[in-house]
Design an enzyme around this catalytic site. Sequence first.
Site, PDB file in Angstrom:
ATOM      1  N   GLU A 249      21.795 -23.644  65.211  1.00 57.13           N
ATOM      2  CA  GLU A 249      23.163 -23.281  64.801  1.00 57.13           C
ATOM      3  C   GLU A 249      23.378 -23.599  63.319  1.00 57.13           C
ATOM      4  O   GLU A 249      24.048 -22.874  62.600  1.00 57.13           O
ATOM      5  CB  GLU A 249      24.190 -24.029  65.661  1.00 57.13           C
ATOM      6  N   ARG A 275      38.548  -7.548  33.782  1.00 53.33           N
ATOM      7  CA  ARG A 275      39.789  -8.145  33.255  1.00 53.33           C
ATOM      8  C   ARG A 275      39.593  -8.496  31.775  1.00 53.33           C
ATOM      9  O   ARG A 275      38.567  -9.079  31.398  1.00 53.33           O
ATOM     10  CB  ARG A 275      40.101  -9.410  34.054  1.00 53.33           C
ATOM     11  N   GLN A 286      33.066 -18.405  27.293  1.00 48.46           N
ATOM     12  CA  GLN A 286      32.024 -19.344  27.686  1.00 48.46           C
ATOM     13  C   GLN A 286      32.364 -20.115  28.973  1.00 48.46           C
ATOM     14  O   GLN A 286      31.490 -20.351  29.812  1.00 48.46           O
ATOM     15  CB  GLN A 286      31.789 -20.325  26.561  1.00 48.46           C
TER      16      GLN A 286
END
Length: 396
Positions: A249, A275, A286
């Site tokens: 799992e 954008r 940066q």
Amino acid sequence: MRDFILDDADKTFRVEASEFLARELAPRARAIEHEDSWEAIKAVVRALGEAGYLKLMFADLYRGSLARPGLTHATILSEESAYINYAFETTIATALSCAYPLHRHATAAVRDRYLPGIVDGHTIGAICVTEPAAGSDTSGMQTRIEYDAARDEYVIHGLKRYISNAAVADVYIVYGITDPTAPPGKGMSAVVVPRGTPGLSFPRRYTFMGRRGCVVGEVEFDGCRVPAENLLGEPNAGSRIMVGMFNFERVILGGSGLGVARSAFDIATRHAQTREAFGQKLGCKQLIWSKIAEMSWRIDAAELLTYRAAKLYDSGVAGKSLMKPAAIAKLVATETATYCANETVQVLGGDGITAEYGRAEQIYRDSRALPIVGGTSEMAKYLIASADLPSLKPNL
Ligand SMILES: Cc1cc2nc3c(=O)[nH]c(=O)nc-3n(C[C@H](O)[C@H](O)[C@H](O)COP(=O)(O)OP(=O)(O)OC[C@H]3O[C@@H](n4cnc5c(N)ncnc54)[C@H](O)[C@@H]3O)c2cc1C
């Protein structure tokens, strides 16, 4: 580089699985999230089962086009599902977690009664481990599974909480104490309890910050009786069965974390390239550039570690030997998911926390469960260090 560890058959499977999920899951993702629709999740589970994808873990059952079923492919399925909708993916993880002990440890009669429905996607399963006083510390488990020799039955008393598929499952795999005098972890067993068993009830459904569509709640066993043949494995073998189940799992959850992280990352990189701010694309800055790089290397690490664990399992590594790589996969991939979800929200600014501008806020809410379910990050670190410090007993 994507899929570095995967071979051609694995890559072909990834394409096949993503095409399937694009057809079956993507069109229902809106209903799962916005209508909190369990029915939509159930419909995809059924489609997955009917197409054979829930048999991926079981070579003897799998009759699909794949030459080589196994955990690697189940993990790919988990990753691609979580990329689209993590809430849905949890149902796959639960289905496989139920199928696994039934396949390995049930008597032939019990396996034949319950396993086909689960792997065909027609039966929903639930795993009942966690209790109010026993979360990470399963040795605090209070659920009792008592043998009634007169009727050759097991009788179950106890309350489980945070159980995925609580009130909607058809079959429950329940862990409880069969020998209260045994040392911690040694007196636990697991039994199969079908829906409709007298004494079975669901006192509460939880509301979570994410994972809409999933049904998670309490399950109460008030003197539930099941035939003795419903015991999985030997009496008091519950801990061993649980270790096997959690190992695989955790690798599947590695796949979930990776899918969620990639999903967030794709939103962040798209936004950074479109954008504009201060006369440039956002991605030229940066500080944003650095966030993209941080997300990118973490995703690469999560991918390599998750598929390393899956490949180890498929090559026969099991039990204690798989514990550390499975825990590392789960830890790194799920922490990467929450890291990327958080950073993506930041890269998007206001758009990141509104439902009107895409899925970043949903991914942020959904991802938070990942370092908690299937064993917390703290417990994963304990498993990792235990393998590295075999002469020491950790102070838990
Ligand atoms: C959405 C969801 C679905 C779930 N589905 C299932 C399910 O299907 N079946 C099931 O059985 N359970 C399920 N769980 C339960 C899950 O496995 C538990 O929440 C998890 O194991 C943690 O247990 P807990 O919540 O009781 O936290 P606790 O164990 O109380 O831990 C609280 C915090 O303390 C930390 N902690 C605990 N002990 C130590 C220690 N010794 N040292 C350092 N830190 C420690 C933990 O890491 C955690 O951060 C689900 C949970 C959620 C949220």
